[in-house]
Motif scaffolding. Structure first.
Motif, PDB file in Angstrom:
ATOM      1  N   SER A  27       0.835  -1.200   0.000  1.00  0.00           N
ATOM      2  CA  SER A  27       0.000   0.000   0.000  1.00  0.00           C
ATOM      3  C   SER A  27       0.871   1.251   0.000  1.00  0.00           C
ATOM      4  N   ILE A  28       0.401   2.257  -0.726  1.00  0.00           N
ATOM      5  CA  ILE A  28       1.068   3.554  -0.778  1.00  0.00           C
ATOM      6  C   ILE A  28       0.020   4.638  -0.552  1.00  0.00           C
ATOM      7  N   ASN A  29       0.490   5.869  -0.348  1.00  0.00           N
ATOM      8  CA  ASN A  29      -0.418   6.975  -0.062  1.00  0.00           C
ATOM      9  C   ASN A  29      -1.369   7.223  -1.230  1.00  0.00           C
ATOM     10  N   HIS A  30      -2.614   7.437  -0.912  1.00  0.00           N
ATOM     11  CA  HIS A  30      -3.627   7.768  -1.910  1.00  0.00           C
ATOM     12  C   HIS A  30      -4.789   8.425  -1.190  1.00  0.00           C
ATOM     13  N   LYS A  31      -5.417   9.408  -1.831  1.00  0.00           N
ATOM     14  CA  LYS A  31      -6.494  10.155  -1.193  1.00  0.00           C
ATOM     15  C   LYS A  31      -7.684   9.260  -0.884  1.00  0.00           C
ATOM     16  N   PHE A  32      -7.944   8.300  -1.783  1.00  0.00           N
ATOM     17  CA  PHE A  32      -9.078   7.398  -1.599  1.00  0.00           C
ATOM     18  C   PHE A  32      -8.570   5.958  -1.502  1.00  0.00           C
ATOM     19  N   LEU A  33      -9.497   5.032  -1.430  1.00  0.00           N
ATOM     20  CA  LEU A  33      -9.141   3.609  -1.424  1.00  0.00           C
ATOM     21  C   LEU A  33      -9.223   3.075  -2.847  1.00  0.00           C
ATOM     22  N   GLU A  34      -8.130   2.488  -3.309  1.00  0.00           N
ATOM     23  CA  GLU A  34      -8.085   1.917  -4.655  1.00  0.00           C
ATOM     24  C   GLU A  34      -7.285   0.619  -4.591  1.00  0.00           C
ATOM     25  N   THR A  35      -7.825  -0.441  -5.171  1.00  0.00           N
ATOM     26  CA  THR A  35      -7.151  -1.730  -5.175  1.00  0.00           C
ATOM     27  C   THR A  35      -6.833  -2.139  -6.606  1.00  0.00           C
ATOM     28  N   VAL A  36      -5.571  -2.454  -6.842  1.00  0.00           N
ATOM     29  CA  VAL A  36      -5.108  -2.875  -8.175  1.00  0.00           C
ATOM     30  C   VAL A  36      -4.652  -4.326  -8.076  1.00  0.00           C
ATOM     31  N   PHE A  37      -5.089  -5.150  -9.011  1.00  0.00           N
ATOM     32  CA  PHE A  37      -4.810  -6.586  -8.946  1.00  0.00           C
ATOM     33  C   PHE A  37      -3.822  -7.028 -10.025  1.00  0.00           C
ATOM     34  N   HIS A  38      -2.947  -7.950  -9.622  1.00  0.00           N
ATOM     35  CA  HIS A  38      -2.032  -8.625 -10.552  1.00  0.00           C
ATOM     36  C   HIS A  38      -2.203 -10.124 -10.278  1.00  0.00           C
ATOM     37  N   LEU A  39      -3.091 -10.739 -11.048  1.00  0.00           N
ATOM     38  CA  LEU A  39      -3.496 -12.116 -10.776  1.00  0.00           C
ATOM     39  C   LEU A  39      -2.936 -13.070 -11.824  1.00  0.00           C
ATOM     40  N   PRO A  40      -2.740 -14.328 -11.446  1.00  0.00           N
ATOM     41  CA  PRO A  40      -2.264 -15.333 -12.406  1.00  0.00           C
ATOM     42  C   PRO A  40      -3.326 -15.628 -13.464  1.00  0.00           C
ATOM     43  N   GLU A  41      -2.886 -16.245 -14.518  1.00  0.00           N
ATOM     44  CA  GLU A  41      -3.802 -16.679 -15.572  1.00  0.00           C
ATOM     45  C   GLU A  41      -4.905 -17.560 -14.980  1.00  0.00           C
ATOM     46  N   GLY A  42      -6.154 -17.221 -15.301  1.00  0.00           N
ATOM     47  CA  GLY A  42      -7.280 -18.017 -14.837  1.00  0.00           C
ATOM     48  C   GLY A  42      -7.897 -17.561 -13.530  1.00  0.00           C
ATOM     49  N   PHE A  43      -7.295 -16.575 -12.855  1.00  0.00           N
ATOM     50  CA  PHE A  43      -7.790 -16.141 -11.545  1.00  0.00           C
ATOM     51  C   PHE A  43      -8.667 -14.888 -11.621  1.00  0.00           C
ATOM     52  N   SER A  44      -8.898 -14.354 -12.810  1.00  0.00           N
ATOM     53  CA  SER A  44      -9.672 -13.111 -12.927  1.00  0.00           C
ATOM     54  C   SER A  44     -11.097 -13.261 -12.397  1.00  0.00           C
ATOM     55  N   SER A  45     -11.639 -14.476 -12.444  1.00  0.00           N
ATOM     56  CA  SER A  45     -13.005 -14.694 -11.952  1.00  0.00           C
ATOM     57  C   SER A  45     -13.119 -14.511 -10.436  1.00  0.00           C
ATOM     58  N   LEU A  46     -11.978 -14.525  -9.745  1.00  0.00           N
ATOM     59  CA  LEU A  46     -11.982 -14.374  -8.283  1.00  0.00           C
ATOM     60  C   LEU A  46     -11.703 -12.938  -7.836  1.00  0.00           C
ATOM     61  N   GLU A  47     -11.509 -12.019  -8.785  1.00  0.00           N
ATOM     62  CA  GLU A  47     -11.107 -10.660  -8.423  1.00  0.00           C
ATOM     63  C   GLU A  47     -12.114  -9.976  -7.500  1.00  0.00           C
ATOM     64  N   ASP A  48     -13.406 -10.062  -7.813  1.00  0.00           N
ATOM     65  CA  ASP A  48     -14.415  -9.408  -6.975  1.00  0.00           C
ATOM     66  C   ASP A  48     -14.449 -10.000  -5.568  1.00  0.00           C
ATOM     67  N   LYS A  49     -14.292 -11.314  -5.476  1.00  0.00           N
ATOM     68  CA  LYS A  49     -14.283 -11.957  -4.160  1.00  0.00           C
ATOM     69  C   LYS A  49     -13.084 -11.487  -3.338  1.00  0.00           C
ATOM     70  N   ILE A  50     -11.930 -11.389  -3.967  1.00  0.00           N
ATOM     71  CA  ILE A  50     -10.723 -10.928  -3.272  1.00  0.00           C
ATOM     72  C   ILE A  50     -10.897  -9.483  -2.823  1.00  0.00           C
ATOM     73  N   ARG A  51     -11.471  -8.659  -3.707  1.00  0.00           N
ATOM     74  CA  ARG A  51     -11.701  -7.243  -3.373  1.00  0.00           C
ATOM     75  C   ARG A  51     -12.588  -7.106  -2.131  1.00  0.00           C
ATOM     76  N   LYS A  52     -13.628  -7.947  -2.038  1.00  0.00           N
ATOM     77  CA  LYS A  52     -14.551  -7.877  -0.905  1.00  0.00           C
ATOM     78  C   LYS A  52     -13.894  -8.316   0.405  1.00  0.00           C
ATOM     79  N   GLU A  53     -12.809  -9.056   0.330  1.00  0.00           N
ATOM     80  CA  GLU A  53     -12.080  -9.438   1.543  1.00  0.00           C
ATOM     81  C   GLU A  53     -11.121  -8.332   1.987  1.00  0.00           C
ATOM     82  N   ILE A  54     -10.626  -7.554   1.027  1.00  0.00           N
ATOM     83  CA  ILE A  54      -9.604  -6.538   1.322  1.00  0.00           C
ATOM     84  C   ILE A  54     -10.223  -5.200   1.718  1.00  0.00           C
ATOM     85  N   GLU A  55     -11.104  -4.671   0.879  1.00  0.00           N
ATOM     86  CA  GLU A  55     -11.517  -3.272   1.000  1.00  0.00           C
ATOM     87  C   GLU A  55     -12.324  -2.940   2.255  1.00  0.00           C
ATOM     88  N   PRO A  56     -13.174  -3.834   2.789  1.00  0.00           N
ATOM     89  CA  PRO A  56     -13.887  -3.457   4.015  1.00  0.00           C
ATOM     90  C   PRO A  56     -12.975  -3.248   5.223  1.00  0.00           C
TER      91      PRO A  56
END
Length: 224
Positions: A27-56
């Motif tokens: 994590s680095i300084n940012h005015k708001f909350l923003e999550t950027v993903f670098h996922l392996p091949e085939g893992f894009s379908s899990l991005e929303d699930k991962i986001r819901k674990e991190i951002e709250p």
């Protein structure tokens, strides 16, 4: 408690079928909350699930989520035999027509567009998610601990600078009247002394500085 917006957290574990997985959060300084993903091949379908674990669990900052996976058969290589057969047939026609004697090699055939394809194993991701979910939350725990530790150090530094600023302000208020009085006594006329005293009045500035110091101390106490 004051928390920094910069930090690093990671966790690693074995998933199913002996595959190894590592989750890294930076994590680095940012005015708001923003999550950027670098996922392996085939893992894009899990991005929303991962986001819901991190951002709250994180209020602010730019979060980079990097996931490494090794040894997981998310796809299998396969040869498109129908397409390859069409390639070979057309190549033989061209060779015969133009009397080309070069032989076909397996490397040449497999490098033809579409001859070798990857078939995704869609049944793997639902099995992977429970273990990955725990791993993501452990990485968030690690990141929050790092941000809290850095926040404590930052808070201690800011408090020391505030004390230093308060001491300077106290010294300024104590010494300035005598300095102004001595300087005014050196002036020759009443008009000069009046103009000088007006120009050197800093009561508004010192009051505003006192307010900002008090306000900052209050924010540090709240951890905002």
């Amino acid at each position: 408690m004051l928390r920094s917006m910069t930090g690093f957290g990671s966790s690693k574990v074995k998933l199913l079928m002996g595959a190894k997985c590592c989750v890294e959060l930076r994590s680095i300084n940012h005015k708001f909350l923003e999550t950027v993903f670098h996922l392996p091949e085939g893992f894009s379908s899990l991005e929303d699930k991962i986001r819901k674990e991190i951002e709250p669990r994180i209020r602010r900052g730019r979060i980079n989520c990097l996931i490494h996976v090794a040894g997981l058969p998310i796809a299998q290589a396969a040869v498109d035999e129908k397409l390859l057969k069409s390639y070979i047939s057309n190549i033989h026609k061209i060779k015969s027509k133009f009397k080309i004697k070069d032989e076909l090699s397996i490397n040449t055939l497999l490098n033809l567009p579409g001859a070798l394809v990857l078939i995704k194993n869609d049944r793997i991701m639902p099995k992977v998610w429970p273990g990955l979910k725990k791993l993501v939350n452990k990485a968030v725990d690690s990141l929050l601990a790092a941000r809290l530790k850095e926040g404590r150090g930052l808070g201690a530094y800011l408090k020391s600078r505030l004390r230093e600023l308060e001491n300077h302000l106290i010294l300024l208020k104590k010494r300035l009247p005598g300095i102004v009085k001595a300087k005014a006594a050196q002036l020759r006329t009443a008009d000069e002394r009046s103009s000088f005293l007006n120009d050197t009045c800093i009561s508004e500035e010192t009051s505003r500085l006192s307010f900002h110091i008090s306000n900052f101390k209050h924010k540090l106490k709240k951890g905002s």
